[in-house]
Design a protein around this motif. Structure first.
Motif, mmCIF file in Angstrom:
data_model
loop_
_atom_site.group_PDB
_atom_site.id
_atom_site.type_symbol
_atom_site.label_atom_id
_atom_site.label_comp_id
_atom_site.label_asym_id
_atom_site.label_seq_id
_atom_site.Cartn_x
_atom_site.Cartn_y
_atom_site.Cartn_z
ATOM 1 N N ASP A 1 0.867 -1.184 0.000
ATOM 2 C CA ASP A 1 0.000 0.000 0.000
ATOM 3 C C ASP A 1 0.902 1.232 0.000
ATOM 4 N N ARG B 1 -5.823 6.103 6.316
ATOM 5 C CA ARG B 1 -5.521 4.933 5.486
ATOM 6 C C ARG B 1 -5.527 3.664 6.328
ATOM 7 N N ILE C 1 -7.937 0.440 5.759
ATOM 8 C CA ILE C 1 -7.473 -0.946 5.679
ATOM 9 C C ILE C 1 -8.283 -1.821 6.637
ATOM 10 N N ASP D 1 -3.045 -5.481 4.652
ATOM 11 C CA ASP D 1 -3.477 -5.094 3.315
ATOM 12 C C ASP D 1 -3.076 -6.142 2.286
ATOM 13 N N TRP D 2 -1.877 -6.707 2.409
ATOM 14 C CA TRP D 2 -1.415 -7.711 1.445
ATOM 15 C C TRP D 2 -2.254 -8.978 1.532
ATOM 16 N N GLN E 1 -5.519 -8.506 -0.154
ATOM 17 C CA GLN E 1 -5.427 -8.573 -1.608
ATOM 18 C C GLN E 1 -5.336 -10.017 -2.094
#
Length: 401
Positions: A21, A299, A303, A372-373, A376
Motif C-alpha cells: 500500500d 488509510r 485498511i 493489506d497484502w 489482496q
C-alpha cells in the motif's frame, strides 16, 4: 539471476513492491524523512557532536526497518492464536515489572532500560503488544462480547496490572492512550450500549483517581492552563513552546534558524520537536505535518474497514487499534506542544527522536502492510452486509457503502 528476479517480481509476496500500500507507506516515509530533517536542525547546535542525534536516529531507523520487515513477513494467523496474545500480555507485565526493579531514574521517572549503547522504553512496545492481545481476545470472544459481562470484564481486568505498573513509573500519558485504544477496539468489536456506559464511567473514575493521586497531577494541569503563574518552573516548557509557534508565524523563520532550540526549549528533539517545526516552517509546515498524519491514520482505518467487510475480524481490529494508537499519540503530542495539557512524555510518531518509539511505529506499519497484502491475496466478501445497531443508519451506510 534474471529468472529469479522475474519470479520474485511476479509471484505473490509481501516483499514485491507493487503489492504494498504505497499511499500508507509513502505517508509514513515522508513523516520519517521530516523527522530526520527536524532532528538534524534541532541537534546541530550541540557543541560536542552536532550530528550525534542524527547518526543515532539513522541507526534507530535501520532497526525500525528490520522490525517492519519482520512483521510484514509473519502471517497474521500466527498473531491471532489465543496463546500468542496471552504470551504477549505476560511479556508486557514482565518488562514493566522488571523496569521498576532495575531502571535508573531519569527526569523523575523510571521508563528506560539503559543498555549502555542504547536505551529501550518498554511502554512503546507494550502498546503494540496490547493491541495484538486485544484483537486476538475479541476475535475469540466475539460471540458473547455483547451478551455477557464476563466477555467485557476479562480484558478490562487483564489491563489493570499494566495500568498499575505504568502509573508507578509514572507514565500517565501512556495510560490515557491505552485506555482510549482499548475502549475504541471494544466498541468496534461490537460492545453494546450498556457495557459502553459502564466502561465510560469506569474510565472516568479511574482518570479522576489518577489525577487526585498525590495531588501533583492537578497542580500540573493548573500550570498547563496558566503557565505564566510559574513561568520559571512547571510552566517554562509550555511558554517556550508557545514562543516558538508565535515566532514562526505563517511560513516560519527558515529551516535551521530557530532560536528556541538554543537551550531555551528543553527536549526540543523529542517531545517538543513540533514546536521547533512550527518555528522554522511556520503554520504551513505544521499543517502539512498534520495532513500527513491524517493521511496515514485514515488509510489505516480504511485498511481495517476493508478487512472487516471481507470477514477478517482480527485483521480489522488490529488495523483499528494501530490507527487509534497513532491518532491518540498525535493528538496528545499536539496538545502538549500547544499548552492544552501538561507534558506527558509521548513522542510524535515517526518524527520525534527515540529508538523505541520509532521501532514500535515501524513494526505497526509492517503489520498494516501485511493486513493489506493478505486482503489482496485472500479477498472474502460476505453475501449480505451485516447490520450494526451500534451505529445510526447514516453511519452504517457510510461504513458499508
Amino acid at each position: 539471476m534474471r529468472r529469479f528476479i522475474t519470479d520474485f517480481w511476479h509471484r505473490p509476496s509481501p516483499l514485491r513492491p507493487l503489492s504494498l500500500d504505497w499511499l500508507l507507506l509513502g505517508g509514513c516515509l515522508a513523516l520519517m524523512a521530516l523527522g530526520l530533517v527536524m532532528i538534524t536542525s534541532t541537534s546541530v547546535v550541540a557543541d560536542n557532536n552536532p550530528y550525534g542525534y542524527l547518526s543515532r536516529q539513522c541507526l534507530n531507523l535501520l532497526a525500525g526497518v528490520l522490525a517492519g520487515l519482520f512483521f510484514l513477513l509473519i502471517p497474521l494467523r500466527l498473531w491471532q492464536r489465543r496463546q500468542v496474545g496471552w504470551w504477549l500480555w505476560g511479556l508486557s507485565i514482565f518488562l514493566l515489572a522488571l523496569l521498576l526493579l532495575v531502571a535508573k531514574p531519569a527526569n523523575g521517572a523510571l521508563r528506560w532500560f539503559d543498555l549502555g549503547v542504547f536505551k529501550v522504553q518498554p511502554a512503546e512496545l507494550v502498546k503494540l503488544f496490547v493491541i495484538i492481545y486485544l484483537a486476538g481476545y475479541l476475535l475469540h470472544r466475539r460471540h458473547n462480547l455483547r451478551s455477557s459481562w464476563k466477555g467485557v470484564l476479562i480484558p478490562i481486568v487483564s489491563l489493570f496490572p499494566l495500568g498499575i505498573l505504568l502509573n508507578l513509573q509514572p507514565d500517565f500519558g501512556s495510560i490515557l492512550v491505552l485506555m482510549g485504544v482499548a475502549g475504541g477496539m471494544l466498541f468496534l468489536a461490537g460492545l453494546n450500549f450498556r457495557h459502553l456506559l459502564f466502561l465510560a464511567g469506569l474510565a472516568g473514575t479511574l482518570v479522576a483517581w489518577l489525577l487526585l493521586d498525590g495531588g501533583y497531577r492537578i497542580e500540573r494541569w493548573m500550570h498547563a492552563l496558566d503557565p505564566w503563574a510559574d513561568r520559571y518552573g512547571n510552566g517554562y516548557q509550555v511558554i517556550q513552546s508557545l514562543i516558538a509557534f508565535a515566532s514562526g508565524g505563517w511560513f516560519g523563520v527558515g529551516l535551521g534558524n530557530s532560536v528556541q532550540k538554543h537551550a531555551y526549549l528543553p527536549e526540543a528533539h523529542t517531545d517538543f520537536i513540533l514546536a521547533i517545526l512550527g518555528e522554522e516552517l511556520g503554520f504551513v509546515g505544521v499543517l502539512a505535518c498534520l495532513g500527513l498524519f491524517a493521511l496515514v491514520c485514515l488509510r489505516a482505518l480504511y485498511i481495517g474497514v476493508r478487512a472487516e467487510r471481507a470477514g477478517l475480524l482480527f485483521s480489522a481490529l488490529l488495523a483499528y487499534g494501530i490507527a487509534l494508537l497513532w491518532m491518540g499519540q498525535v493528538l496528545v503530542n499536539f496538545a502538549v506542544n500547544l499548552g492544552l495539557v501538561p507534558t506527558k512524555g509521548l513522542a510524535l510518531p515517526f518524527v520525534s527522536y527515540g529508538g523505541s518509539a520509532l521501532l514500535a511505529c515501524c513494526a505497526s506499519l509492517g503489520l498494516l502492510l501485511r493486513i493489506d497484502w493478505e486482503y489482496q491475496q485472500l479477498p472474502v466478501v460476505p453475501a449480505d452486509e451485516p447490520e450494526d445497531d451500534r451505529l445510526p443508519d447514516w453511519l452504517q451506510r457510510l461504513r458499508y457503502d
